[in-house]
Design a protein around this motif. Structure first.
Motif, mmCIF file in Angstrom:
data_model
loop_
_atom_site.group_PDB
_atom_site.id
_atom_site.type_symbol
_atom_site.label_atom_id
_atom_site.label_comp_id
_atom_site.label_asym_id
_atom_site.label_seq_id
_atom_site.Cartn_x
_atom_site.Cartn_y
_atom_site.Cartn_z
ATOM 1 N N TYR A 1 55.187 22.780 12.719
ATOM 2 C CA TYR A 1 56.687 22.631 13.001
ATOM 3 C C TYR A 1 57.576 21.211 12.827
ATOM 4 N N CYS A 2 58.586 21.308 12.778
ATOM 5 C CA CYS A 2 58.842 20.017 12.217
ATOM 6 C C CYS A 2 60.416 19.424 13.460
ATOM 7 N N ALA A 3 60.464 18.328 14.355
ATOM 8 C CA ALA A 3 61.145 18.521 15.354
ATOM 9 C C ALA A 3 61.654 17.445 15.455
ATOM 10 N N ALA A 4 62.913 17.628 16.228
ATOM 11 C CA ALA A 4 63.350 15.541 16.320
ATOM 12 C C ALA A 4 64.659 15.904 16.951
ATOM 13 N N ASP A 5 64.663 14.347 17.660
ATOM 14 C CA ASP A 5 65.443 14.117 18.911
ATOM 15 C C ASP A 5 65.659 12.638 18.561
ATOM 16 N N THR A 6 67.148 12.604 18.976
ATOM 17 C CA THR A 6 67.555 11.502 18.658
ATOM 18 C C THR A 6 66.203 9.888 20.373
ATOM 19 N N VAL A 7 66.082 10.480 20.959
ATOM 20 C CA VAL A 7 65.166 10.223 22.135
ATOM 21 C C VAL A 7 64.067 10.387 21.509
ATOM 22 N N CYS A 8 63.155 9.579 20.953
ATOM 23 C CA CYS A 8 61.990 9.434 20.012
ATOM 24 C C CYS A 8 60.788 10.028 21.646
ATOM 25 N N GLU A 9 60.917 9.061 22.506
ATOM 26 C CA GLU A 9 59.733 9.187 23.298
ATOM 27 C C GLU A 9 59.488 11.376 23.592
ATOM 28 N N SER A 10 61.200 11.250 23.532
ATOM 29 C CA SER A 10 61.044 13.410 23.760
ATOM 30 C C SER A 10 60.362 13.772 22.228
ATOM 31 N N VAL A 11 60.199 13.546 21.592
ATOM 32 C CA VAL A 11 59.793 13.936 20.113
ATOM 33 C C VAL A 11 57.650 13.536 20.412
ATOM 34 N N VAL A 12 57.708 12.262 20.733
ATOM 35 C CA VAL A 12 56.127 11.801 21.354
ATOM 36 C C VAL A 12 55.683 12.984 22.540
ATOM 37 N N MET A 13 56.633 13.618 23.130
ATOM 38 C CA MET A 13 56.361 14.000 24.474
ATOM 39 C C MET A 13 56.368 15.766 23.826
ATOM 40 N N GLY A 14 56.629 16.286 22.628
ATOM 41 C CA GLY A 14 56.516 17.156 22.804
ATOM 42 C C GLY A 14 57.670 18.222 23.219
ATOM 43 N N ARG A 15 59.252 17.214 23.294
ATOM 44 C CA ARG A 15 60.043 17.497 24.052
ATOM 45 C C ARG A 15 60.678 17.142 22.780
ATOM 46 N N ALA A 16 61.208 18.214 22.075
ATOM 47 C CA ALA A 16 62.096 17.294 21.357
ATOM 48 C C ALA A 16 63.189 18.349 21.506
ATOM 49 N N THR A 17 65.034 17.891 21.494
ATOM 50 C CA THR A 17 66.107 18.909 20.781
ATOM 51 C C THR A 17 65.585 19.913 20.435
ATOM 52 N N TYR A 18 65.366 19.894 19.021
ATOM 53 C CA TYR A 18 65.219 20.773 17.684
ATOM 54 C C TYR A 18 64.231 21.223 17.485
ATOM 55 N N TRP A 19 63.948 22.227 16.907
ATOM 56 C CA TRP A 19 62.739 22.675 16.334
ATOM 57 C C TRP A 19 63.563 23.496 14.938
ATOM 58 N N GLY A 20 62.124 23.678 14.637
ATOM 59 C CA GLY A 20 62.239 24.665 13.424
ATOM 60 C C GLY A 20 61.141 26.023 13.315
ATOM 61 N N GLN A 21 61.289 26.316 12.654
ATOM 62 C CA GLN A 21 60.776 28.227 13.349
ATOM 63 C C GLN A 21 59.013 28.089 12.549
ATOM 64 N N GLY A 22 59.086 27.187 11.619
ATOM 65 C CA GLY A 22 57.287 26.753 11.512
ATOM 66 C C GLY A 22 57.199 27.472 10.126
ATOM 67 N N THR A 23 56.115 26.439 9.147
ATOM 68 C CA THR A 23 55.404 27.223 8.352
ATOM 69 C C THR A 23 53.922 26.927 8.750
ATOM 70 N N GLN A 24 53.063 28.610 8.150
ATOM 71 C CA GLN A 24 51.777 28.207 8.525
ATOM 72 C C GLN A 24 51.203 27.660 7.104
ATOM 73 N N VAL A 25 49.938 27.379 7.636
ATOM 74 C CA VAL A 25 48.981 26.747 6.607
ATOM 75 C C VAL A 25 47.703 27.580 7.258
ATOM 76 N N THR A 26 46.855 27.744 6.063
ATOM 77 C CA THR A 26 45.513 28.484 6.134
ATOM 78 C C THR A 26 44.737 27.525 5.255
ATOM 79 N N VAL A 27 43.398 26.829 5.706
ATOM 80 C CA VAL A 27 42.489 26.092 5.295
ATOM 81 C C VAL A 27 41.094 27.000 5.437
ATOM 82 N N SER A 28 40.466 27.491 4.493
ATOM 83 C CA SER A 28 39.767 28.564 4.334
ATOM 84 C C SER A 28 38.438 27.629 3.546
#
Length: 121
Positions: free
Chosen positions: A94-121
């Motif tokens: 997932y990609c995440a963004a916020d104007t408050v960097c601490e929020s991003v670091v804490m995993g509490r960013a305001t904005y998130w994408g829908q995600g993209t799946q990575v599989t490694v075998s």
């Protein structure tokens, strides 16, 4: 309102590479911290890499030396280049963004994408 769209995920063999993209709805890199997170089934979400407003990059210890961040300001896109992939790198990214960097670091960013799946075998 910021919209984030991830792409580039896929299924690869261990040792191979993938390049993920996070495209924002505007030029946010000078005003927002932007980060990549990942979550594997049954595990907590973890931060992978972050780019600060001044361009400073930070990486989780587990990916240092293998993952890099780059950005294309004209395309409003942040890239996560993942090399020497391991099975433990698999998960939803997932990609995440916020104007408050601490929020991003804490995993509490305001904005998130829908995600993209990575599989490694």
């Amino acid at each position: 309102q910021v919209q984030l769209v991830e792409s580039g995920g896929g299924s690869v063999q261990a040792g191979e590479s993938l390049k993920l993209s996070c495209t924002a709805s505007g030029n946010i890199f000078k005003t927002h911290c932007v980060a990549w997170f990942r979550q594997a089934p049954g595990k907590e979400r973890e931060g992978v890499a972050l780019i600060d407003r001044d361009g400073t990059r930070k990486f989780a210890d587990s990916v240092k030396g293998r993952f890099t961040l780059s950005k294309d300001n004209d395309k409003n896109t942040l890239y996560l280049q993942m090399n020497s992939l391991k099975p433990e790198d698999a998960g939803m990214y997932y990609c995440a963004a916020d104007t408050v960097c601490e929020s991003v670091v804490m995993g509490r960013a305001t904005y998130w994408g829908q995600g993209t799946q990575v599989t490694v075998s």
